[in-house]
Design a protein around this motif. Structure first.
Motif, PDB file in Angstrom:
ATOM      1  N   ILE A 143     -35.178   6.247 -22.872  1.00 51.38           N
ATOM      2  CA  ILE A 143     -35.903   5.079 -21.717  1.00 51.38           C
ATOM      3  C   ILE A 143     -37.051   5.021 -21.785  1.00 51.38           C
ATOM      4  O   ILE A 143     -37.509   3.091 -21.846  1.00 51.38           O
ATOM      5  CB  ILE A 143     -36.087   6.455 -20.347  1.00 51.38           C
ATOM      6  CG1 ILE A 143     -34.571   6.818 -19.905  1.00 51.38           C
ATOM      7  CG2 ILE A 143     -36.841   5.015 -18.970  1.00 51.38           C
ATOM      8  CD1 ILE A 143     -34.683   7.741 -18.451  1.00 51.38           C
ATOM      9  N   HIS A 144     -37.746   5.480 -22.357  1.00 50.87           N
ATOM     10  CA  HIS A 144     -39.383   4.332 -22.692  1.00 50.87           C
ATOM     11  C   HIS A 144     -38.788   3.334 -23.788  1.00 50.87           C
ATOM     12  O   HIS A 144     -39.148   2.378 -23.627  1.00 50.87           O
ATOM     13  CB  HIS A 144     -40.151   5.019 -23.397  1.00 50.87           C
ATOM     14  CG  HIS A 144     -41.565   4.460 -23.673  1.00 50.87           C
ATOM     15  ND1 HIS A 144     -42.768   5.099 -22.877  1.00 50.87           N
ATOM     16  CD2 HIS A 144     -42.156   4.684 -24.931  1.00 50.87           C
ATOM     17  CE1 HIS A 144     -43.600   3.835 -23.723  1.00 50.87           C
ATOM     18  NE2 HIS A 144     -43.845   4.097 -24.700  1.00 50.87           N
ATOM     19  N   SER A 145     -38.152   3.550 -24.642  1.00 52.00           N
ATOM     20  CA  SER A 145     -37.870   2.554 -25.824  1.00 52.00           C
ATOM     21  C   SER A 145     -37.025   1.068 -24.882  1.00 52.00           C
ATOM     22  O   SER A 145     -37.633   0.278 -25.508  1.00 52.00           O
ATOM     23  CB  SER A 145     -38.002   3.639 -27.052  1.00 52.00           C
ATOM     24  OG  SER A 145     -36.468   3.833 -26.700  1.00 52.00           O
ATOM     25  N   LEU A 146     -35.719   1.903 -24.848  1.00 49.05           N
ATOM     26  CA  LEU A 146     -35.444   0.590 -23.876  1.00 49.05           C
ATOM     27  C   LEU A 146     -35.987  -0.051 -22.807  1.00 49.05           C
ATOM     28  O   LEU A 146     -35.370  -1.217 -22.961  1.00 49.05           O
ATOM     29  CB  LEU A 146     -34.007   1.610 -23.101  1.00 49.05           C
ATOM     30  CG  LEU A 146     -33.119   2.216 -24.706  1.00 49.05           C
ATOM     31  CD1 LEU A 146     -31.623   3.011 -23.687  1.00 49.05           C
ATOM     32  CD2 LEU A 146     -32.039   1.496 -25.280  1.00 49.05           C
ATOM     33  N   SER A 147     -37.185   0.100 -22.460  1.00 49.44           N
ATOM     34  CA  SER A 147     -37.766  -0.435 -21.226  1.00 49.44           C
ATOM     35  C   SER A 147     -38.680  -0.991 -21.678  1.00 49.44           C
ATOM     36  O   SER A 147     -39.155  -1.592 -21.314  1.00 49.44           O
ATOM     37  CB  SER A 147     -38.286   0.422 -20.080  1.00 49.44           C
ATOM     38  OG  SER A 147     -39.725   1.320 -21.068  1.00 49.44           O
ATOM     39  N   GLY A 148     -39.123  -1.014 -23.503  1.00 44.90           N
ATOM     40  CA  GLY A 148     -39.861  -2.454 -24.196  1.00 44.90           C
ATOM     41  C   GLY A 148     -41.112  -1.312 -24.019  1.00 44.90           C
ATOM     42  O   GLY A 148     -42.121  -1.993 -23.431  1.00 44.90           O
TER      43      GLY A 148
END
Length: 313
Positions: A143-148
């Protein structure tokens, strides 16, 4: 608490709901048992510390119901029950994501960019086994990475009770065995069925044990057939009673749909059409067929005495 239904994708969501930075607990949360509550309590703690509202995102219908897979046999907490419990916990918003076959195919990246980011999620709080997106390909960390980097993620460890991980499957298994006490321990409260009192065959009144026949208001997990000591809620009052869950084999009409029939102690009035709830307290015995009315009446009297002793104990 405000309940809001979400349909994927969230287009123009800010125009229809009061979107603001918020803490969001995500999960199916069927049962809202002690493990689920530990996740939501973590979200509430974060919300207080950051002075942000706290929301819960759940999904309806149950994914297993929609996809026809797994061991789905009903809800531990239908939507109305879930809403009531979340409000008692102090949650600000309950988002109900409409789960459809099409939604099941949404990849993790689209779930983050088209659901979580439009909701302005500051921190997502999830359980240790959380997965999301098509085929469960998304992990909590993703979630953290996919949300930038815009969404922080907090993962809550398993909740253990007597060295056993608390989970919905364990509660379902306990109910199928009639173990109301274990279900209570894992849920953190008695297993409750809500419904409406409907007309029955009125046979109970003719044998001295009138019963309230309750039609459940949702697709609940049906506990093991048999006799239970119960508490019965009506109009803000709580009554003791003895309930039979089953198909009344002594007078069977061929029906295979279990009924919930409760004889209430020290109670004598018509309550047809009333909305009520029933809490399972303790299993007494399995349902069985009797040779006739006299044997049945004697057993009901014995069951009622045992239920009174349980409830007064």
């Amino acid at each position: 608490m405000k309940t809001i239904t979400l349909t994927y994708p969230l287009i123009g969501v800010g125009e229809t709901i009061p979107v603001q930075r918020q803490i969001l607990a995500i999960g199916q949360f069927d049962g809202l048992h002690l493990g689920h509550v530990s996740v939501i309590q973590r979200a509430l703690e974060l919300g207080r510390s950051l002075q942000l509202p706290v929301a819960v995102l759940t999904f309806h219908p149950h994914p297993k119901e929609v996809m026809g897979k797994g061991d789905y046999e009903g809800y531990l907490t239908p939507l109305r029950d879930k809403e009531s419990i979340l409000e008692e916990l102090g949650v600000d918003y309950m988002y109900v994501g409409e789960f459809t076959p099409e939604f099941s195919k949404v990849p993790p990246s689209d779930f983050v960019t088209k659901v979580l980011l439009p909701l302005q999620v500051a921190t997502a709080v999830v359980g240790f086994d959380f997965r999301f997106g098509f085929m469960g390909e998304g992990t909590a960390e993703a979630i953290h990475s996919l949300s930038g980097g815009k969404i922080d993620v907090k993962t809550v460890a398993p909740f253990l009770l007597e060295e056993e991980k608390v989970g919905s499957s364990g509660i379902r298994a306990a109910l199928k065995l009639g173990d109301a006490k274990k279900a209570h321990r894992l849920l953190g409260r008695p297993y409750r069925v809500r419904g409406t009192v409907v007309g029955g065959d009125k046979r109970g009144r003719t044998i001295g044990f009138p019963t309230a026949n309750v039609d459940p208001s949702g697709h609940y997990v049906t506990p093991a057939k048999g006799v239970y000591a119960v508490r019965f809620g009506l109009d803000g009052e709580v009554y003791g009673g003895v309930m039979n869950v089953g198909v009344k084999p002594t007078f069977t009409d061929g029906s295979i749909k279990p009924t919930f029939e409760t004889h209430l102690f020290d109670f004598d009035r018509s309550i047809y059409g009333e909305d009520v709830w029933i809490d399972l307290v303790q299993y007494i015995r399995p349902e069985r067929k009797f040779s006739g009315i006299d044997e049945l009446v004697a057993q009901i009297a014995k069951d009622a005495d045992e239920a009174r002793n349980i409830l007064n104990g």
